[in-house]
Design an enzyme around this catalytic site. Sequence first.
Site, PDB file in Angstrom:
ATOM      1  N   CYS A   4       0.847  -1.204   0.000  1.00  0.00           N
ATOM      2  CA  CYS A   4       0.000   0.000   0.000  1.00  0.00           C
ATOM      3  C   CYS A   4       0.876   1.245   0.000  1.00  0.00           C
ATOM      4  CB  CYS A   4      -0.908  -0.017   1.233  1.00  0.00           C
ATOM      5  SG  CYS A   4      -1.744   1.554   1.516  1.00  0.00           S
ATOM      6  N   HIS A 101      -8.267   7.976   3.095  1.00  0.00           N
ATOM      7  CA  HIS A 101      -7.666   9.308   3.135  1.00  0.00           C
ATOM      8  C   HIS A 101      -8.753  10.352   2.954  1.00  0.00           C
ATOM      9  CE1 HIS A 101      -7.583   7.778  -0.992  1.00  0.00           C
ATOM     10  NE2 HIS A 101      -7.779   9.025  -1.396  1.00  0.00           N
TER      11      HIS A 101
HETATM   12  P1  AMP Z   1      -8.459   9.212  -4.463  1.00  0.00           P
HETATM   13  O1  AMP Z   1      -8.615   9.310  -5.942  1.00  0.00           O
HETATM   14  O2  AMP Z   1      -9.522   9.880  -3.682  1.00  0.00           O
HETATM   15  O3  AMP Z   1      -8.195   7.787  -4.034  1.00  0.00           O
HETATM   16  O4  AMP Z   1      -7.160  10.066  -4.114  1.00  0.00           O
HETATM   17  C1  AMP Z   1      -5.864   9.573  -4.222  1.00  0.00           C
HETATM   18  C2  AMP Z   1      -4.968  10.782  -4.236  1.00  0.00           C
HETATM   19  O5  AMP Z   1      -3.654  10.356  -3.913  1.00  0.00           O
HETATM   20  C3  AMP Z   1      -4.879  11.486  -5.583  1.00  0.00           C
HETATM   21  O6  AMP Z   1      -5.259  12.846  -5.437  1.00  0.00           O
HETATM   22  C4  AMP Z   1      -3.403  11.342  -5.971  1.00  0.00           C
HETATM   23  O7  AMP Z   1      -2.913  12.480  -6.635  1.00  0.00           O
HETATM   24  C5  AMP Z   1      -2.758  11.144  -4.624  1.00  0.00           C
HETATM   25  N1  AMP Z   1      -1.490  10.422  -4.612  1.00  0.00           N
HETATM   26  C6  AMP Z   1      -1.226   9.218  -5.184  1.00  0.00           C
HETATM   27  N2  AMP Z   1       0.028   8.834  -4.900  1.00  0.00           N
HETATM   28  C7  AMP Z   1       0.570   9.810  -4.115  1.00  0.00           C
HETATM   29  C8  AMP Z   1       1.832   9.997  -3.484  1.00  0.00           C
HETATM   30  N3  AMP Z   1       2.815   9.100  -3.604  1.00  0.00           N
HETATM   31  N4  AMP Z   1       2.030  11.128  -2.767  1.00  0.00           N
HETATM   32  C9  AMP Z   1       1.040  12.057  -2.649  1.00  0.00           C
HETATM   33  N5  AMP Z   1      -0.178  11.918  -3.198  1.00  0.00           N
HETATM   34  C10 AMP Z   1      -0.409  10.819  -3.930  1.00  0.00           C
HETATM   35 ZN    ZN Z   2      -2.267   1.315   3.673  1.00  0.00          ZN
END
Ligand code: AMP
Ligand code: ZN
Length: 115
Positions: A4, A101
């Site tokens: 994850c 999140h």
């Molecule tokens: P969701 O689409 O609600 O699941 O949001 C996932 C979020 O995680 C998106 O806005 C991505 O840009 C962000 N994201 C994915 N990988 C990373 C990472 N390594 N660091 C920071 N944000 C991330």
């Molecule tokens: Zn996790």
Amino acid sequence: MSDCIFCKIANKDIPAKIVFEDEQMLAFHDLEPQAPVHVLLIPKKHFASLNDVTQSAEDKEILGHLLTKVHEIAEILELDNGYRLVSNCGEDGMQTVQHLHFHLLGKRKLTWPPG
Ligand code: AMP
Ligand code: ZN
């Protein structure tokens, strides 16, 4: 969970721009910001989504703790004119990372309803 990405961020196995951290949670900048301020708030404990949160005392403590910290983090980020907190859940919610999140967005006038 070992595969994850947000657990890896919580464990410091991959870097992130952290704005707040304590024993239960972490807040860090989103890689693809959708607003001038776009920070993700995560519990360090792995939950796939809000659907994974139970009525256990531990889960209530973790989620209660996270939500009561939101205004402190908003203050750190100088979101003095308001903000939005949102959690995408499942396929229709367009969730892409399967670790619970909350998106904290601000510093622009956000539109409603979201797309
Ligand atoms: P969701 O689409 O609600 O699941 O949001 C996932 C979020 O995680 C998106 O806005 C991505 O840009 C962000 N994201 C994915 N990988 C990373 C990472 N390594 N660091 C920071 N944000 C991330
Ligand atoms: Zn996790």
